[in-house]
Design an enzyme around this catalytic site. Structure first.
Site, PDB file in Angstrom:
ATOM      1  N   THR A 189      33.607  42.206  49.228  1.00  0.00           N
ATOM      2  CA  THR A 189      34.558  40.611  48.652  1.00  0.00           C
ATOM      3  C   THR A 189      35.216  41.133  47.020  1.00  0.00           C
ATOM      4  O   THR A 189      35.241  41.616  46.569  1.00  0.00           O
ATOM      5  CB  THR A 189      33.661  39.461  48.200  1.00  0.00           C
ATOM      6  OG1 THR A 189      32.509  39.870  47.284  1.00  0.00           O
ATOM      7  CG2 THR A 189      32.409  39.037  48.999  1.00  0.00           C
ATOM      8  N   ASP A 190      35.676  40.433  46.646  1.00  0.00           N
ATOM      9  CA  ASP A 190      36.448  40.521  45.227  1.00  0.00           C
ATOM     10  C   ASP A 190      35.828  40.273  44.152  1.00  0.00           C
ATOM     11  O   ASP A 190      34.623  39.493  44.672  1.00  0.00           O
ATOM     12  CB  ASP A 190      37.794  39.825  44.900  1.00  0.00           C
ATOM     13  CG  ASP A 190      38.312  39.963  44.111  1.00  0.00           C
ATOM     14  OD1 ASP A 190      38.157  41.306  42.478  1.00  0.00           O
ATOM     15  OD2 ASP A 190      40.006  40.475  43.972  1.00  0.00           O
ATOM     16  N   ALA A 191      35.489  40.267  42.847  1.00  0.00           N
ATOM     17  CA  ALA A 191      34.117  40.215  41.873  1.00  0.00           C
ATOM     18  C   ALA A 191      34.189  38.408  41.834  1.00  0.00           C
ATOM     19  O   ALA A 191      34.954  37.072  42.284  1.00  0.00           O
ATOM     20  CB  ALA A 191      35.025  40.048  40.270  1.00  0.00           C
TER      21      ALA A 191
END
Length: 579
Positions: free
Chosen positions: A283-285
């Site tokens: 995932t992104d942050a």
């Protein structure tokens, strides 16, 4: 095994696969859940790291430390205390500048796109890989393969290779090739693609509103080709792709459309099944608004894994997030099969890197490698790319090149973002600009911004001082040329960054534009002509580094030619920007 670890992008041997299987089989459920997390380390203290690793069994880490020696010690500590070898992640989006305080900013991706060949993208990746691995990193969250369709988008403006799929694909492949000269995993981001709208997924769920056919011909083309070439990992953006959600989930309601992070029809059905990606998905942050506002936190974590993501990037509170993920497994949100598959992807990539059989280097060996970071050789490459990329967008007044013997007396207006803290001072790039202009032979006076006045003395009267202007005739007699350098930043602060003067009715407003010949230079975004269409000479320099600033001044004064190229996004779909 649910995953073909002999096939792309793993290519493991039977012995490697045996290690993956045995490692997973010998893990407790807590150890398995821990492998799903990449933490953002909050300290380089060794006891803190030991507790984090041993208590939560984390699969990987990003770090916030900037001192290279401390980064090295921190990364060695992560591996020292981890039962299973860890991913140590970094961002090599422009080379090594985000790695540590003296990492080399080789070039932005937009800067690479302004050069004539893919060589700059390759060299930027090569240096990034060298500097990252010197610090003990083994995974980079790059390259960015977003496409700058929308000129208003400042989130990927300088971070995208271009505005056409073919160019983005060509440069991404070159960049990955450069990175792969080091033992480091690469990650294409931000699937399903940013650059279509103008909002920032750091603040709000992004929406890629292309039709399925448009997406297939652009972002789909890029990802499919990279996957066929053996792309190892993909970062999922907190970006919705409504057309495909509706196609793959007929009858889905608008309010049910989720960012790809939480949308199995995008991450599993589109990325894995339709495009055939079998590698690791991260995932992104998770502290970004595009995810935070989509579901309650206790659902964000397990549903991201259930949707097809293998690793979850960053914890808020370690104990709470760990429990949320464990609860999601125990409630059946994360199935046994999905957890097994995620672990095979994670351990499979660790085996591909050879982490399971890698012997720890001596501290002396590791410390010696730090000499590669910010080396003269790497800085020389940055200088060469700056020379190749600085772009003259327009000079309709025929001002360039400037002969310093004829136009020596200069006034500099430096337009910058407001300081996050006055304790840090105003923009350091201004000092470099002054030094390089003076080195070229200009006599430079510098206009004080509101931020400069406040830095020296906080006063309610500064807002009036900044409005003060000289008489037009005295200004014309005093100066031969005006330089306007623009360095605006707004990453993760506002959805779209525009030129902003330091105070209302500021004397920075270009009142002199028809009085004294003026050169305007952007040190970041390429779309400033929308707010500065009156500038008749406009240059995109792409970065606030000394290499970029020096190359720009050399070209302004005719010591070298402009070689960079631009695309139509610089005109911002407005007729008045061209003249």
């Amino acid at each position: 095994m649910l995953t073909n670890l002999k096939g792309m992008p793993y290519g493991l041997s039977d012995k490697d696969i045996e290690w993956v299987e045995e490692t997973i089989n010998n893990m407790s459920i807590e150890e398995k859940i821990g492998q799903l997390f990449i933490v953002l380390g909050k300290s380089s203290n060794e006891e803190y790291i030991r507790n984090l690793v041993e208590k939560y069994h984390i699969g990987g880490a990003r770090y916030t430390e900037r001192d290279p020696l401390k980064v090295l010690h921190q990364n060695r500590a992560f591996q020292k205390y981890s039962k299973t070898p860890m991913f140590i992640a970094a961002n090599c989006e422009d080379g090594g500048s985000s790695l540590c305080q003296n990492g080399t900013q080789v070039a932005t991706q937009a800067q690479c796109g302004a050069t004539a060949t893919p060589e700059a993208a390759y060299r930027m990746g090569n240096i990034g890989g060298i500097e990252a691995t010197a610090l003990g990193c083994n995974w980079t969250f790059s390259p960015i393969v977003d496409i700058l369709f929308n000129w208003r988008n400042t989130i990927v403006n300088t971070r995208a290779f271009g505005n056409e799929a073919d160019q983005v694909l060509e440069l991404a492949k070159a960049n990955i090739k450069g990175l792969k000269n080091s033992n480091i995993l690469t990650s294409a981001k931000h699937f399903p693609g940013d650059g279509v709208e103008e909002r920032d997924q750091h603040l709000v769920m992004g929406i890629n509103d292309l039709t399925c056919e448009e997406w297939d011909a652009s972002f789909g083309k890029v990802y499919r080709s990279l996957i066929e070439d053996g792309l190892e990992t993909v970062m999922i953006g907190h970006i919705a792709l409504p057309a495909y959600s509706r196609k793959l989930r007929p009858g889905i309601l608008d309010e049910e459309i989720m960012p790809a992070t939480l949308a199995p029809e995008i991450t599993t059905d589109l990325l894995r099944k339709q495009l055939g990606f079998q590698g690791l998905v991260v995932t992104d942050a998770s502290h970004m608004g595009g995810l935070l506002s989509a579901k309650p936190r206790n659902e964000q974590l397990p549903y991201a894994i259930a949707a097809g993501c293998d690793m979850f990037l960053f914890m808020h509170d370690e104990e709470e997030d760990f429990q949320y993920m464990l609860d999601g497994y125990e409630k059946g949100i994360i199935s046994e099969e999905r957890l097994q598959e995620a672990l095979e992807h994670i351990l499979g990539m660790k085996a591909k890197l050879g982490l399971h059989k890698m012997k720890a280097e001596s501290l002396e060996e590791s410390t010696t490698k730090l000499m590669q970071i910010g080396s003269a050789e790497h800085l020389a490459v940055a200088k060469e790319i700056a020379d190749e990329s600085i772009t003259l967008v327009k000079d309709t007044q025929g001002l360039l090149p400037i002969d310093v013997r004829e136009k020596k007396r200069a006034m500099l207006y430096f337009l910058e973002s407001a300081p996050v803290s006055y304790a840090d001072g105003t923009d350091k790039a201004k000092k470099i600009v002054i030094e390089e202009l003076e080195k070229a032979g200009f006599q430079v006076d510098v206009n004080d911004s509101f931020y400069d006045l406040e830095q020296r003395e906080r006063s309610p009267f500064n807002k009036f001082k900044i409005m003060a202007m000289p008489t037009v005739e005295s200004f014309k007699k005093q100066y031969d040329v005006v330089f306007v350098f623009v360095h605006m930043k707004g990453y993760a602060q506002e959805n779209n960054v525009r030129v902003k003067y330091s105070a209302p009715h500021s004397n920075e407003l270009p009142w002199w534009i028809n009085e004294v010949p003026t050169v305007c230079v952007s040190l970041s975004y390429t779309n400033h002509l929308y707010d500065l269409p009156m500038m008749k000479t406009f240059i995109n320099a792409y970065g606030p580094t000394r290499a970029c600033i020096r190359a720009t001044v050399e070209k302004i004064t005719g010591q070298s030619e402009f070689k960079g190229k631009f695309n139509e996004t610089v005109w911002c779909n407005s007729w008045d920007t061209r003249y």
